[in-house]
Design a protein around this motif. Sequence first.
Motif, PDB file in Angstrom:
ATOM      1  N   ASN A  87      69.969  19.982  49.329  1.00 58.38           N
ATOM      2  CA  ASN A  87      70.180  20.192  50.744  1.00 58.38           C
ATOM      3  C   ASN A  87      70.499  21.664  50.993  1.00 58.38           C
ATOM      4  OD1 ASN A  87      73.185  20.625  50.559  1.00 58.38           O
ATOM      5  ND2 ASN A  87      73.081  18.536  49.784  1.00 58.38           N
ATOM      6  N   LEU A  88      70.664  22.037  52.255  1.00 58.51           N
ATOM      7  CA  LEU A  88      70.838  23.438  52.629  1.00 58.51           C
ATOM      8  C   LEU A  88      72.133  24.038  52.082  1.00 58.51           C
ATOM      9  CD1 LEU A  88      70.092  25.199  55.903  1.00 58.51           C
ATOM     10  CD2 LEU A  88      72.471  25.103  55.236  1.00 58.51           C
ATOM     11  N   GLN A  89      73.198  23.253  52.021  1.00 58.78           N
ATOM     12  CA  GLN A  89      74.496  23.806  51.626  1.00 58.78           C
ATOM     13  C   GLN A  89      74.492  24.390  50.219  1.00 58.78           C
ATOM     14  OE1 GLN A  89      74.222  21.380  53.713  1.00 58.78           O
ATOM     15  NE2 GLN A  89      75.770  21.574  55.296  1.00 58.78           N
ATOM     16  N   PHE A  90      73.576  23.934  49.352  1.00 60.14           N
ATOM     17  CA  PHE A  90      73.551  24.415  47.978  1.00 60.14           C
ATOM     18  C   PHE A  90      72.922  25.800  47.848  1.00 60.14           C
ATOM     19  CE2 PHE A  90      74.696  20.182  46.802  1.00 60.14           C
ATOM     20  CZ  PHE A  90      75.303  20.316  45.572  1.00 60.14           C
ATOM     21  N   MET A  91      72.369  26.341  48.939  1.00 60.77           N
ATOM     22  CA  MET A  91      71.781  27.680  48.887  1.00 60.77           C
ATOM     23  C   MET A  91      72.661  28.718  49.560  1.00 60.77           C
ATOM     24  SD  MET A  91      67.769  26.970  49.520  1.00 60.77           S
ATOM     25  CE  MET A  91      68.119  25.821  50.813  1.00 60.77           C
ATOM     26  N   MET A  92      73.749  28.303  50.150  1.00 54.78           N
ATOM     27  CA  MET A  92      74.557  29.231  50.926  1.00 54.78           C
ATOM     28  C   MET A  92      75.496  30.063  50.069  1.00 54.78           C
ATOM     29  SD  MET A  92      75.347  26.804  54.216  1.00 54.78           S
ATOM     30  CE  MET A  92      76.527  27.958  54.872  1.00 54.78           C
ATOM     31  N   GLY A  93      75.786  29.630  48.841  1.00 58.04           N
ATOM     32  CA  GLY A  93      76.713  30.369  48.005  1.00 58.04           C
ATOM     33  C   GLY A  93      76.149  31.673  47.489  1.00 58.04           C
ATOM     34  N   HIS A  94      74.800  31.816  47.467  1.00 59.54           N
ATOM     35  CA  HIS A  94      74.186  33.016  46.918  1.00 59.54           C
ATOM     36  C   HIS A  94      73.940  34.080  47.976  1.00 59.54           C
ATOM     37  CE1 HIS A  94      72.980  32.413  42.644  1.00 59.54           C
ATOM     38  NE2 HIS A  94      73.359  31.180  42.937  1.00 59.54           N
ATOM     39  N   GLN A 130      73.518  25.870  43.121  1.00 63.38           N
ATOM     40  CA  GLN A 130      73.330  26.942  44.095  1.00 63.38           C
ATOM     41  C   GLN A 130      72.157  27.830  43.708  1.00 63.38           C
ATOM     42  OE1 GLN A 130      77.011  29.039  44.571  1.00 63.38           O
ATOM     43  NE2 GLN A 130      77.942  27.433  45.811  1.00 63.38           N
ATOM     44  N   GLN A 131      71.336  28.166  44.718  1.00 66.66           N
ATOM     45  CA  GLN A 131      70.161  28.996  44.502  1.00 66.66           C
ATOM     46  C   GLN A 131      70.019  29.992  45.645  1.00 66.66           C
ATOM     47  OE1 GLN A 131      68.329  29.017  41.793  1.00 66.66           O
ATOM     48  NE2 GLN A 131      69.409  27.276  40.890  1.00 66.66           N
ATOM     49  N   SER A 132      69.380  31.113  45.344  1.00 63.26           N
ATOM     50  CA  SER A 132      69.104  32.126  46.351  1.00 63.26           C
ATOM     51  C   SER A 132      67.937  31.682  47.225  1.00 63.26           C
ATOM     52  CB  SER A 132      68.772  33.461  45.675  1.00 63.26           C
ATOM     53  OG  SER A 132      68.204  34.365  46.602  1.00 63.26           O
ATOM     54  N   ILE A 133      68.045  31.909  48.532  1.00 67.38           N
ATOM     55  CA  ILE A 133      66.978  31.531  49.446  1.00 67.38           C
ATOM     56  C   ILE A 133      65.705  32.299  49.143  1.00 67.38           C
ATOM     57  CG2 ILE A 133      67.829  33.196  51.139  1.00 67.38           C
ATOM     58  CD1 ILE A 133      65.930  29.896  51.833  1.00 67.38           C
ATOM     59  N   ARG A 134      65.823  33.535  48.689  1.00 64.83           N
ATOM     60  CA  ARG A 134      64.643  34.326  48.365  1.00 64.83           C
ATOM     61  C   ARG A 134      63.868  33.694  47.205  1.00 64.83           C
ATOM     62  NH1 ARG A 134      63.726  39.497  49.737  1.00 64.83           N
ATOM     63  NH2 ARG A 134      65.933  39.744  50.282  1.00 64.83           N
ATOM     64  N   THR A 135      64.587  33.236  46.180  1.00 62.62           N
ATOM     65  CA  THR A 135      63.943  32.593  45.036  1.00 62.62           C
ATOM     66  C   THR A 135      63.265  31.292  45.451  1.00 62.62           C
ATOM     67  OG1 THR A 135      65.601  33.546  43.556  1.00 62.62           O
ATOM     68  CG2 THR A 135      64.315  31.697  42.719  1.00 62.62           C
ATOM     69  N   VAL A 136      63.931  30.519  46.288  1.00 63.40           N
ATOM     70  CA  VAL A 136      63.378  29.243  46.731  1.00 63.40           C
ATOM     71  C   VAL A 136      62.127  29.461  47.574  1.00 63.40           C
ATOM     72  CG1 VAL A 136      63.833  27.179  48.101  1.00 63.40           C
ATOM     73  CG2 VAL A 136      65.622  28.096  46.616  1.00 63.40           C
ATOM     74  N   ILE A 137      62.161  30.406  48.504  1.00 60.36           N
ATOM     75  CA  ILE A 137      60.999  30.673  49.347  1.00 60.36           C
ATOM     76  C   ILE A 137      59.824  31.167  48.506  1.00 60.36           C
ATOM     77  CG2 ILE A 137      60.094  32.156  51.175  1.00 60.36           C
ATOM     78  CD1 ILE A 137      61.791  29.949  52.275  1.00 60.36           C
TER      79      ILE A 137
END
Length: 684
Positions: free
Chosen positions: A517-524, A491-498
């Motif tokens: 995939n997208l589901q791994f970023m939703m937990g943050h 799991q990763q934060s969308i802000r960090t990934v962007i």
Amino acid sequence: MWVLLRSGYPFRILLSLRGKWMGRRGLPRSLVPGPPRRRYRKEALPALEAPVLPVTVTEIRQYLRAHGIPFQDGHSCLQAPSPFLGDSQLKDQTGATSSFSLYINKTTGRFLCMTSLAEGSWEDFQASVEGRRDGDREGILFSETPGAEDSEEIRRIWDRAIPLWELPEPEEAQLARVMFGLTKVADDTLKRFSVRYLRPARSLVFPWFSPGGLGLRGLKLLGAEGQGDGVHYVETTIPRPGAYHNLFGLPLISRRDVEVVLTSRELDSLALNQSTGLPTLALPRGTTCLPPALLPYLEQFRRIVLWLGDDLRSWEAAKLFARKLNPKRCSLVRPGDQHPRPLEAVNKGLNLFRILRSALPAWHKSIVSFRQLREEVLGELSNVEQVAGVRWSRFPDLNRLLKGHRKGELTVFTGPTGSGKTTFISEYALDLCTQGVNTLWGSFEISNVRLARIMLTQFAVGRLEEQLDRYDEWADRFEDLPLYFMTFHGQQSIRTVIDTMQHAVYVYDICHVVIDNLQFMMGHEQLSTDRIAAQDYIVGAFRKFATDSSCHVTLVIHPRKEDDDKELQTASIFGSAKASQEADNVLILQDRKLVTGPGKRYLQVSKNRFDGDVGVFPLEFNKNSLTFSIPPKSKARLKKIKDDNGLEAKKPSSGKKGAVSQNSKTCSGEAPNPYQPDPSKLSR
């Protein structure tokens, strides 16, 4: 003994070196010189397990002020006094401007000292400044890159090349000029730029000199091959392309020059400089990439004209590079019939000054009328195939539906659990990467080592564990691909990934990002307890990134749970309808049971915003090569039938081949790759 140099094309260079045959890479690693810049010793700074995010320009300014370091604001860099110069070097510099020899990139924080050629990351710079404050006047210790033997070999190759006008046979010199389009380029121009000719390879040799022209750092060899009615040019660089950071023509630039023209080829720079007398520089990798390491050398120019080529891709690259260079000082030469490449314009007798005066500013506040869009619309109508994007070589049926891979789009890809989504999308991305599409992989579900192993197997079209003696051959070629991996997992934060994606677009000119995939970023995401709202926010962020960065994003999303006997639809994508609405393309990997027993996969294009074409085509999985584009040799062919629901299925038949088999040959693990040359044949 002769050494055989070859690139990925049928290009041969014969050189007498070290008395042994070399393979496709052209030169062994021992012959490839590293850049003679001074770098930090590995033990100078602790290793970081987590990826280092780019620093902001505000943080850089605050740090410099806090440590009393004066600085000047430039176009893409901050200029400051270099902490890597001794007192004698500082005293020799008389002007305030000349003493600011350290350049710090505003986006990445990387620095370059133009005098000592020291370079490093922002953390390296901080460690050096703080080391000097602790009493170490030299700051962090540097170590010279050992390259005496390499430099000697490069010098030997350079000495074997001779000036074009010194060829013993006038007919050979004239043939070379015709092949490279240099019939109107004078000998004085070639001499001024130090261009030579390598007779055994029938190639021009362009040198890479250190700033000031004091040392030879590398070479680019340009070979010409007849291709129909035209000529195809093949480049080979030493060192390898990723480390070749030459601005051809840089030693001829004066400190007083305030305007420069950037071209994508050395031949264009020669013709343009001879015809106009203006300072010209050629980018090391053409329209593929503008390395940020070159930006300090372009800081002195108040105006930069980008004249990169005569096609739509060159125009897109010029707009992308202008963002790095500061659009306010950039002008772009729009491609067209009246604006060909500089070399072609010289050969046609066109007025190059008039073309340069017609260059358009890269920056404006807004589009106010159709007049400003008129030429761009005409360009798209005149270059339909280029507008369609990069075409796949392994999936011709995908070209028939999507037409090509285009920048600035968002593709949503889904499929049942265990159907092979990651395996397919890795080959899908690898196909584009082998054609020069700079790719960034974000694999949050499987490790990068496992992903790289899958892609290397697909690249070699065979299991390398059964032929480990060829691993280095394929690994060397795979290493040269413009392919990069995010180091995130789980799991990763969308802000960090962007932020990481934006950094990669700036540094590596990434054109394609794959998120699996997208589901791994939703937990943050703490926006709401509603997962649907969190997913909509993430999809919107990727949509905005793709549009703003002119970068294609392929987003893998798991589907909702469906019955095994039902096909997936666009509505089967997990979450709300926002994902399918925001996407330009929706691809579904279908995996359904047939009446004959075995499972059958096929790819469905259910949305295509470019021109609306949708449809399906079958896929056959080759377990030996982990590919969907090359069917197994022993599998029975399947014929289309209609089931009770009107859906197409297949059953064994010895008749017509499937869509994939019509465009590719069957192969086993030992068969040659139909898309890449066999390395074992390159040293013969």
